[in-house]
Design a protein around this motif. Sequence first.
Motif, PDB file in Angstrom:
ATOM      1  N   THR A 251       0.826  -1.287   0.052  1.00 37.53           N
ATOM      2  CA  THR A 251       0.175  -0.079   0.102  1.00 37.53           C
ATOM      3  C   THR A 251       0.838   1.162   0.069  1.00 37.53           C
ATOM      4  O   THR A 251       1.865   1.212   0.798  1.00 37.53           O
ATOM      5  CB  THR A 251      -0.920  -0.019   1.027  1.00 37.53           C
ATOM      6  N   ARG A 252       0.641   2.116  -0.866  1.00 39.78           N
ATOM      7  CA  ARG A 252       1.149   3.515  -0.961  1.00 39.78           C
ATOM      8  C   ARG A 252       0.470   4.418  -0.621  1.00 39.78           C
ATOM      9  O   ARG A 252      -0.989   4.429  -1.125  1.00 39.78           O
ATOM     10  CB  ARG A 252       2.125   3.598  -2.355  1.00 39.78           C
ATOM     11  N   GLU A 253       0.686   5.858  -0.325  1.00 40.16           N
ATOM     12  CA  GLU A 253       0.247   7.004   0.130  1.00 40.16           C
ATOM     13  C   GLU A 253       0.674   8.003  -0.851  1.00 40.16           C
ATOM     14  O   GLU A 253       2.019   8.288  -0.769  1.00 40.16           O
ATOM     15  CB  GLU A 253       0.132   7.445   1.480  1.00 40.16           C
ATOM     16  N   LEU A 254      -0.180   8.738  -1.493  1.00 43.44           N
ATOM     17  CA  LEU A 254       0.156   9.765  -2.628  1.00 43.44           C
ATOM     18  C   LEU A 254      -0.230  11.126  -1.821  1.00 43.44           C
ATOM     19  O   LEU A 254      -1.463  11.288  -1.424  1.00 43.44           O
ATOM     20  CB  LEU A 254      -0.167   9.560  -3.933  1.00 43.44           C
ATOM     21  N   THR A 255       0.611  12.459  -1.893  1.00 45.17           N
ATOM     22  CA  THR A 255       0.211  13.386  -1.396  1.00 45.17           C
ATOM     23  C   THR A 255       0.159  14.614  -2.704  1.00 45.17           C
ATOM     24  O   THR A 255       0.769  14.620  -3.446  1.00 45.17           O
ATOM     25  CB  THR A 255       1.194  14.027  -0.545  1.00 45.17           C
ATOM     26  N   ASN A 256      -1.053  15.224  -2.766  1.00 47.92           N
ATOM     27  CA  ASN A 256      -1.381  16.340  -3.979  1.00 47.92           C
ATOM     28  C   ASN A 256      -0.377  17.523  -3.568  1.00 47.92           C
ATOM     29  O   ASN A 256      -0.678  18.222  -2.813  1.00 47.92           O
ATOM     30  CB  ASN A 256      -2.679  16.473  -3.900  1.00 47.92           C
ATOM     31  N   VAL A 257       0.409  17.801  -4.648  1.00 42.98           N
ATOM     32  CA  VAL A 257       1.320  18.768  -4.416  1.00 42.98           C
ATOM     33  C   VAL A 257       0.969  19.987  -5.872  1.00 42.98           C
ATOM     34  O   VAL A 257       1.653  20.797  -6.152  1.00 42.98           O
ATOM     35  CB  VAL A 257       2.658  18.663  -4.370  1.00 42.98           C
ATOM     36  N   GLY A 258      -0.068  19.442  -6.379  1.00 41.77           N
ATOM     37  CA  GLY A 258      -0.546  20.086  -7.828  1.00 41.77           C
ATOM     38  C   GLY A 258      -1.775  21.019  -7.543  1.00 41.77           C
ATOM     39  O   GLY A 258      -2.040  21.582  -6.408  1.00 41.77           O
ATOM     40  N   ALA A 259      -2.696  20.945  -8.608  1.00 39.84           N
ATOM     41  CA  ALA A 259      -3.916  21.776  -8.306  1.00 39.84           C
ATOM     42  C   ALA A 259      -4.991  20.963  -7.383  1.00 39.84           C
ATOM     43  O   ALA A 259      -5.046  19.773  -7.482  1.00 39.84           O
ATOM     44  CB  ALA A 259      -4.459  21.969  -9.738  1.00 39.84           C
ATOM     45  N   ALA A 260      -6.047  21.619  -7.074  1.00 36.04           N
ATOM     46  CA  ALA A 260      -7.075  21.259  -6.404  1.00 36.04           C
ATOM     47  C   ALA A 260      -8.037  20.589  -7.403  1.00 36.04           C
ATOM     48  O   ALA A 260      -7.783  20.846  -8.632  1.00 36.04           O
ATOM     49  CB  ALA A 260      -7.852  22.340  -5.604  1.00 36.04           C
ATOM     50  N   TRP A 261      -8.943  19.675  -7.077  1.00 41.41           N
ATOM     51  CA  TRP A 261     -10.007  19.143  -7.711  1.00 41.41           C
ATOM     52  C   TRP A 261      -9.289  18.484  -8.856  1.00 41.41           C
ATOM     53  O   TRP A 261      -9.782  18.367 -10.304  1.00 41.41           O
ATOM     54  CB  TRP A 261     -10.798  20.062  -8.324  1.00 41.41           C
ATOM     55  N   SER A 262      -8.155  17.429  -8.432  1.00 36.89           N
ATOM     56  CA  SER A 262      -7.501  16.783  -9.493  1.00 36.89           C
ATOM     57  C   SER A 262      -7.742  15.247  -9.385  1.00 36.89           C
ATOM     58  O   SER A 262      -8.247  14.641  -8.363  1.00 36.89           O
ATOM     59  CB  SER A 262      -5.887  16.924  -9.290  1.00 36.89           C
TER      60      SER A 262
END
Length: 385
Positions: A251-262
């Motif tokens: 299991t891996r966890e990704l964090t959004n550092v781009g745009a919202a509502w992606s």
Amino acid sequence: MILANMAANGEELVANSHLLPAVAVGCKVGDLIKKYVRSDRNPAVLLTFGGTVLNVRPSPMVAAFSSRGPNMVTPSILKPDVIGPGVNILAAWSEDVGPTGLDTDTKKTQFNIISGTSMSCPHISGLAALLKAAHPQWSPSAIKSALMTTASTQDNTKSPLRDAAGGALSNPWAHGAGHVDPHEALSPGLIYDISTEDYIFLCSLDYTVDEVQTIVKRSNVTCFRKFSNPGELNYPSFSVLFENNGVVRYTRELTNVGAAWSIYHVTVNAPPSVAVTVEPSTLFFGKVGDKQSYTVTFVAEGAGDVSKSEFGSIVWSDGQHQVKSPIAFQWTVVKSGSESMTFWGLFFLLLWVPLMSLGLLIHFRCARGHGNRWLARPLLPLLDL
């Protein structure tokens, strides 16, 4: 002097200083020259400087001298991470020693052409500093993730990376995630972040709490939260070892550092010998900083060939970003010579873990091209291991 490569170095030409006129040639040309010398009683040679060669194609390539995977100490973590410019680099040079490094060389110079990890180090360190300046809030692990998931696996001819040692196609055990791409790394879209505590994965290697505390120099460390194996670390790459039932799940966890509502969709590239399932196959990030997890299951389709390895990738894309993770598959466990950790394995862990606990260890290797004319000056010498 004509300096010809042996077969192990292939056609890679590394610039070295010499005390007498010299030219370096690849293995194939060297064989032709030796054949000519043996066939002519009075062989003759003319050395002519042809000028600086620009826009070399194909480029980059994995350096012939760059060490390869698999990871002998922790096989469940794919190494190397990335490759960077490290061949024929114009670099600062101490005037305390001549450019050849020989005691008899009395020449003085402030610059020299150097190759090795000591040259790829300042390039990677500089990129880490660049990303930290652009994103001050990013952790060292976030920076490493950005460099890895945006790395390129194609050369300037749009073909897969090649290995300079023999000219064959390279693979993740030679280039890791690929050749670093500064422009793409500035905006990776998603990152795999890792906390300081997560890096202390010695508990999953069956070390006792006392041994772990001794190695990491922290008396408050416990093994209450531990991985079943080091491959569960939230790493931007996968090293899959098939044992027993032939099923591996991470299991891996990704964090959004781009745009919202992606919205990101997954694409899997795997060999026919492995079935790969990713759940969920779509991830939605409502705002910047959102975290989403996914589970990937690897199933060996029948008995794999233990004499070779296979490779693949997992890519998350929102149409603008390509967040790519390389995968290496093995059907046998790589050990360093015994069932337990050897003395040298423990020695390197003693050296690495304090750095790993800070999330600063980026394992990189050298590539030729894309930087032959860069001026390399160390920015973060801590990474030069």
